[in-house]
Structure formats: C-alpha cells, structure tokens
Write a protein that holds these residues in place. Structure first.
Motif, PDB file in Angstrom:
ATOM      1  N   ILE A  70       0.834  -1.208   0.000  1.00  0.00           N
ATOM      2  CA  ILE A  70       0.000   0.000   0.000  1.00  0.00           C
ATOM      3  C   ILE A  70       0.868   1.258   0.000  1.00  0.00           C
ATOM      4  N   PRO A  71       1.799   1.435   0.975  1.00  0.00           N
ATOM      5  CA  PRO A  71       2.682   2.616   0.873  1.00  0.00           C
ATOM      6  C   PRO A  71       3.599   2.555  -0.335  1.00  0.00           C
ATOM      7  N   ALA A  72       4.001   1.340  -0.742  1.00  0.00           N
ATOM      8  CA  ALA A  72       4.852   1.244  -1.929  1.00  0.00           C
ATOM      9  C   ALA A  72       4.099   1.673  -3.178  1.00  0.00           C
ATOM     10  N   GLY A  73       2.820   1.322  -3.257  1.00  0.00           N
ATOM     11  CA  GLY A  73       2.022   1.769  -4.396  1.00  0.00           C
ATOM     12  C   GLY A  73       1.858   3.272  -4.434  1.00  0.00           C
ATOM     13  N   VAL A  74       1.688   3.880  -3.261  1.00  0.00           N
ATOM     14  CA  VAL A  74       1.590   5.346  -3.207  1.00  0.00           C
ATOM     15  C   VAL A  74       2.893   5.984  -3.679  1.00  0.00           C
ATOM     16  N   MET A  75       4.028   5.437  -3.231  1.00  0.00           N
ATOM     17  CA  MET A  75       5.318   5.966  -3.676  1.00  0.00           C
ATOM     18  C   MET A  75       5.499   5.786  -5.175  1.00  0.00           C
ATOM     19  N   LEU A  76       5.063   4.641  -5.701  1.00  0.00           N
ATOM     20  CA  LEU A  76       5.219   4.379  -7.131  1.00  0.00           C
ATOM     21  C   LEU A  76       4.382   5.348  -7.961  1.00  0.00           C
ATOM     22  N   VAL A  77       3.159   5.591  -7.535  1.00  0.00           N
ATOM     23  CA  VAL A  77       2.296   6.521  -8.264  1.00  0.00           C
ATOM     24  C   VAL A  77       2.891   7.929  -8.240  1.00  0.00           C
ATOM     25  N   SER A  79       6.163   8.852  -7.719  1.00  0.00           N
ATOM     26  CA  SER A  79       7.471   9.008  -8.359  1.00  0.00           C
ATOM     27  C   SER A  79       7.465   8.642  -9.838  1.00  0.00           C
ATOM     28  N   ALA A  80       6.599   7.704 -10.258  1.00  0.00           N
ATOM     29  CA  ALA A  80       6.609   7.254 -11.650  1.00  0.00           C
ATOM     30  C   ALA A  80       5.470   7.824 -12.477  1.00  0.00           C
ATOM     31  N   VAL A  81       4.456   8.420 -11.846  1.00  0.00           N
ATOM     32  CA  VAL A  81       3.317   8.948 -12.594  1.00  0.00           C
ATOM     33  C   VAL A  81       3.197  10.467 -12.422  1.00  0.00           C
ATOM     34  N   ILE A  82       3.175  10.915 -11.165  1.00  0.00           N
ATOM     35  CA  ILE A  82       2.942  12.343 -10.911  1.00  0.00           C
ATOM     36  C   ILE A  82       4.209  13.160 -11.131  1.00  0.00           C
ATOM     37  N   LEU A  83       5.332  12.707 -10.563  1.00  0.00           N
ATOM     38  CA  LEU A  83       6.567  13.496 -10.665  1.00  0.00           C
ATOM     39  C   LEU A  83       7.037  13.701 -12.096  1.00  0.00           C
ATOM     40  N   LEU A  94       7.668  10.421 -24.124  1.00  0.00           N
ATOM     41  CA  LEU A  94       6.576   9.467 -24.255  1.00  0.00           C
ATOM     42  C   LEU A  94       5.336  10.138 -24.829  1.00  0.00           C
ATOM     43  N   PHE A  95       5.008  11.294 -24.294  1.00  0.00           N
ATOM     44  CA  PHE A  95       3.915  12.104 -24.819  1.00  0.00           C
ATOM     45  C   PHE A  95       4.140  13.533 -24.323  1.00  0.00           C
ATOM     46  N   TYR A  96       3.315  14.424 -24.824  1.00  0.00           N
ATOM     47  CA  TYR A  96       3.452  15.834 -24.475  1.00  0.00           C
ATOM     48  C   TYR A  96       2.205  16.289 -23.726  1.00  0.00           C
ATOM     49  N   MET A  97       2.436  17.105 -22.699  1.00  0.00           N
ATOM     50  CA  MET A  97       1.338  17.682 -21.922  1.00  0.00           C
ATOM     51  C   MET A  97       1.616  19.167 -21.747  1.00  0.00           C
ATOM     52  N   ASN A  98       0.711  19.991 -22.230  1.00  0.00           N
ATOM     53  CA  ASN A  98       0.861  21.445 -22.196  1.00  0.00           C
ATOM     54  C   ASN A  98       2.162  21.895 -22.852  1.00  0.00           C
ATOM     55  N   GLY A  99       2.531  21.192 -23.914  1.00  0.00           N
ATOM     56  CA  GLY A  99       3.726  21.547 -24.647  1.00  0.00           C
ATOM     57  C   GLY A  99       5.018  21.050 -24.027  1.00  0.00           C
ATOM     58  N   MET A 100       4.955  20.320 -22.903  1.00  0.00           N
ATOM     59  CA  MET A 100       6.144  19.803 -22.224  1.00  0.00           C
ATOM     60  C   MET A 100       6.171  18.282 -22.361  1.00  0.00           C
ATOM     61  N   ALA A 101       7.357  17.751 -22.582  1.00  0.00           N
ATOM     62  CA  ALA A 101       7.504  16.319 -22.814  1.00  0.00           C
ATOM     63  C   ALA A 101       7.564  15.566 -21.484  1.00  0.00           C
ATOM     64  N   VAL A 102       6.826  14.475 -21.414  1.00  0.00           N
ATOM     65  CA  VAL A 102       6.943  13.516 -20.307  1.00  0.00           C
ATOM     66  C   VAL A 102       7.871  12.412 -20.792  1.00  0.00           C
ATOM     67  N   THR A 103       9.051  12.312 -20.191  1.00  0.00           N
ATOM     68  CA  THR A 103      10.117  11.469 -20.731  1.00  0.00           C
ATOM     69  C   THR A 103      10.148  10.105 -20.068  1.00  0.00           C
ATOM     70  N   TRP A 104      10.645   9.136 -20.811  1.00  0.00           N
ATOM     71  CA  TRP A 104      10.808   7.775 -20.308  1.00  0.00           C
ATOM     72  C   TRP A 104      11.862   7.726 -19.217  1.00  0.00           C
ATOM     73  N   GLU A 105      12.881   8.572 -19.293  1.00  0.00           N
ATOM     74  CA  GLU A 105      13.929   8.574 -18.278  1.00  0.00           C
ATOM     75  C   GLU A 105      13.364   8.937 -16.907  1.00  0.00           C
ATOM     76  N   VAL A 107      10.248   8.496 -15.869  1.00  0.00           N
ATOM     77  CA  VAL A 107       9.402   7.386 -15.413  1.00  0.00           C
ATOM     78  C   VAL A 107      10.260   6.228 -14.928  1.00  0.00           C
ATOM     79  N   TYR A 108      11.294   5.883 -15.693  1.00  0.00           N
ATOM     80  CA  TYR A 108      12.162   4.758 -15.322  1.00  0.00           C
ATOM     81  C   TYR A 108      12.912   5.055 -14.027  1.00  0.00           C
ATOM     82  N   TYR A 109      13.378   6.289 -13.893  1.00  0.00           N
ATOM     83  CA  TYR A 109      14.054   6.686 -12.654  1.00  0.00           C
ATOM     84  C   TYR A 109      13.104   6.587 -11.461  1.00  0.00           C
ATOM     85  N   GLY A 110      11.860   7.002 -11.622  1.00  0.00           N
ATOM     86  CA  GLY A 110      10.886   6.880 -10.539  1.00  0.00           C
ATOM     87  C   GLY A 110      10.620   5.436 -10.161  1.00  0.00           C
TER      88      GLY A 110
END
Length: 314
Positions: A70-77, A79-83, A94-105, A107-110
């Motif tokens: 449960i806490p690990a899932g919160v950390m994963l969301v 660091s790998a989704v929100i951050l 990976l995709f662009y949001m508001n003109g800014m790129a969300v990078t694989w690096e 996500v992988y680092y998170g």
C-alpha cells in the motif's frame, strides 16, 4: 502461500537467527541496507528487493508483505506517474502535456527509486523482526546510551498505549458510554474522554518511570547493566561470513562496476563476470538467515517425525 499459518507463526516468533548475538544481526542489517542505498544499478536494486521480500515473507508472513504494498504503491504513483509530469529531464519523450515532454527517463528513474525505497522499507521490517528493544538497548547502551534508552522507551510505549486504550475502551463500553448502542455524538464524546484518560495515564506512568530511574541510580555513574548476551565462536563465524559475502558488492561499487545514469539518457554499465559473482555472493549473504531458519525447522521436523516413529514402534 509458501507455508501454512502455523509455520508462519513459528518462523516469525522463533527465528533461530534472531537468537544470535545482537552484533551479528547489526552487521547483517547494515550490510544489507548500506549497499542498497549506495548502489544505483537496476540489477543490484532488484537483487536487494527480491532478497528483502523473501526474508520479510519468511519472517513476518505473506500478509504483512502484501500490506506493505500500500505505501509502496503510493510511492510508485507519486514518483513514476505524478513526478514525471513536472520533471521533464530526459531525451526520450513518451507524450506531451501542455507543450512539455513527459520522458521515459523520468518514469524509469521513478520506478527504480521506488524499488530501492521499497527494498529499504522491507529491510526495516526485517530489522523489526530480528531486533527487539533489549537488543537495541544492548547495541546502543555503551555508545549512545541516551538515544538507546529513548528508542527502547518508544518501542515499549507504543504497545503499552495500545493495550491501555483497549482497557479504557472496554470499560467505557461496559458503562454504556460507547459501543453499537451509543449515538455518534456519544461516541465522539466517549472517544475524547478515552483519549484524555489515555494521555493522563501515560503522563502518570512516565513520572513513575522517571522516579524509579532516579531511585535506581540512573546517570550517577554507579549503575550496572545486566544482559544475557554473550559472543560465541559461531557469532564470529557469522560476522566473517557476512563480511566476505558482502565485500564483493562494495568493492565493485567503488571500482565503478555498478555505474548507472538515468539523465539525460539511461545508461548502465554492462555487468561483468566479477559484478555477477558479487551480486550472487551478496544474495547468498542476504538469504543466509532465511536458509539457516529453514534448515533448523527441517531438522526439528525430522526429529519430531523420528520421535513419532519410535513411539509407534513401541
């Protein structure tokens, strides 16, 4: 499940490795935690995560391990989704949001940092299974006695407060002030009353403890300390074993064999034969207490079966 509930209870409560000298347990835990924190290579992180999971499952049970997700899932969301939505470092969009790129690096680092933090959380759980307040006080009593005593009192106060609150709550239920028949307002008032009683009881107990410590000569220089721990030859063998098993990963770490970068692009040094051997020996060191407990349980079972067979023959 890996084993039935009875075996889970036995291994949690009667771990043979937990009966070793506290210095052996401290060397083991420090060796596991430190290299998990200083090595950033994905392979090393995953080895530590898998070994920590196996040790925690065997010591605390599969249910406790699942609860930690449960806490690990919160950390994963986080660091790998929100951050990654706010940190745009990296060169692989990976995709662009508001003109800014969300990078694989990002996500992988998170994901890797969550795995490392989860592994550390599991090692802390293993430490809680192997160390009790008496061992913590023994380890810290001579070097940092004040902090050691404070930690021991904290470890003792948490279950005591839980038991006291249960007693107070049951008394309130007996008086009809709480329970299913009471209204929500009565329950709220009862909870505040119980909380006030719990705080008063705890403060009174702390005063009694301080008076008792003063009367027993605490911090007067003439106070003695009794413990039942003794360092045997087997404990020395365990310490040497851990030093040898974990030496490889620390040597490879400072030689740069576990180099890994996540920004601006993902790069990790290919594992050599020495690096693989170091990870294998480190895994053997991390899983040694579990193997020791399993071997002891199998020996006890065999002896029990032999005793039952002799009784049947008689």
């Amino acid at each position: 499940m890996l084993y039935d509930s009875g075996l889970e209870y036995d291994m949690k409560k009667e771990s043979e490795f937990a009966k070793r000298h506290p210095a052996v347990i401290l060397v083991y835990l420090l060796a596991c935690m430190v290299w998990t924190m200083i090595v950033r290579h994905p392979a090393a992180i995953m080895v530590s995560f898998v070994c920590a999971s196996l040790c925690y499952v065997m010591l605390a049970g599969i249910r406790q391990w699942l609860r930690l997700w449960i806490p690990a899932g919160v950390m994963l969301v986080f660091s790998a989704v929100i951050l990654p939505l706010f940190s745009h470092r990296g060169v692989t969009p990976l995709f662009y949001m508001n003109g800014m790129a969300v990078t694989w690096e990002s996500v992988y680092y998170g994901i890797m940092m969550t795995a490392m933090l989860f592994a550390l959380l599991l090692w802390c759980g293993v430490a809680a299974c192997l160390l009790d307040s008496e061992k913590v006080l023994y380890i810290t009593g001579k070097t940092i006695p004040t902090i050691g005593l404070m930690l021991m009192m904290i470890f003792r106060s948490i279950p005591d407060m839980r038991d006291r609150y249960r007693q107070i709550h049951e008394a309130q239920i007996g008086l009809g002030c709480a329970g299913g028949e009471a209204s929500k307002m009565q329950r709220m008032r009862s909870f505040l009353r119980e909380l006030s009683m719990l705080i008063s009881w705890s403060l009174e107990d702390s005063i009694e403890v301080s008076v008792s410590m003063e009367s027993r000569g605490y911090r007067t220089g003439s106070r003695t300390w009794f413990h039942l721990f003794s360092f045997h030859r087997e404990d020395l063998v365990w310490c040497i074993y851990f030093v040898v098993m974990f030496a490889g990963v620390y040597i490879c770490r400072f030689r740069g064999d576990f180099k890994a970068y996540y920004f601006p692009e993902i790069w990790q040094k290919a594992l050599s034969g020495w690096s693989v051997a170091a990870l294998v020996t480190a895994a053997a060191g991390m899983l040694a207490p579990v193997a020791y407990d399993s071997y002891f349980l199998m020996s006890v079972r065999d002896m029990g079966q032999m005793g039952d067979g002799e009784k049947g023959d008689a």
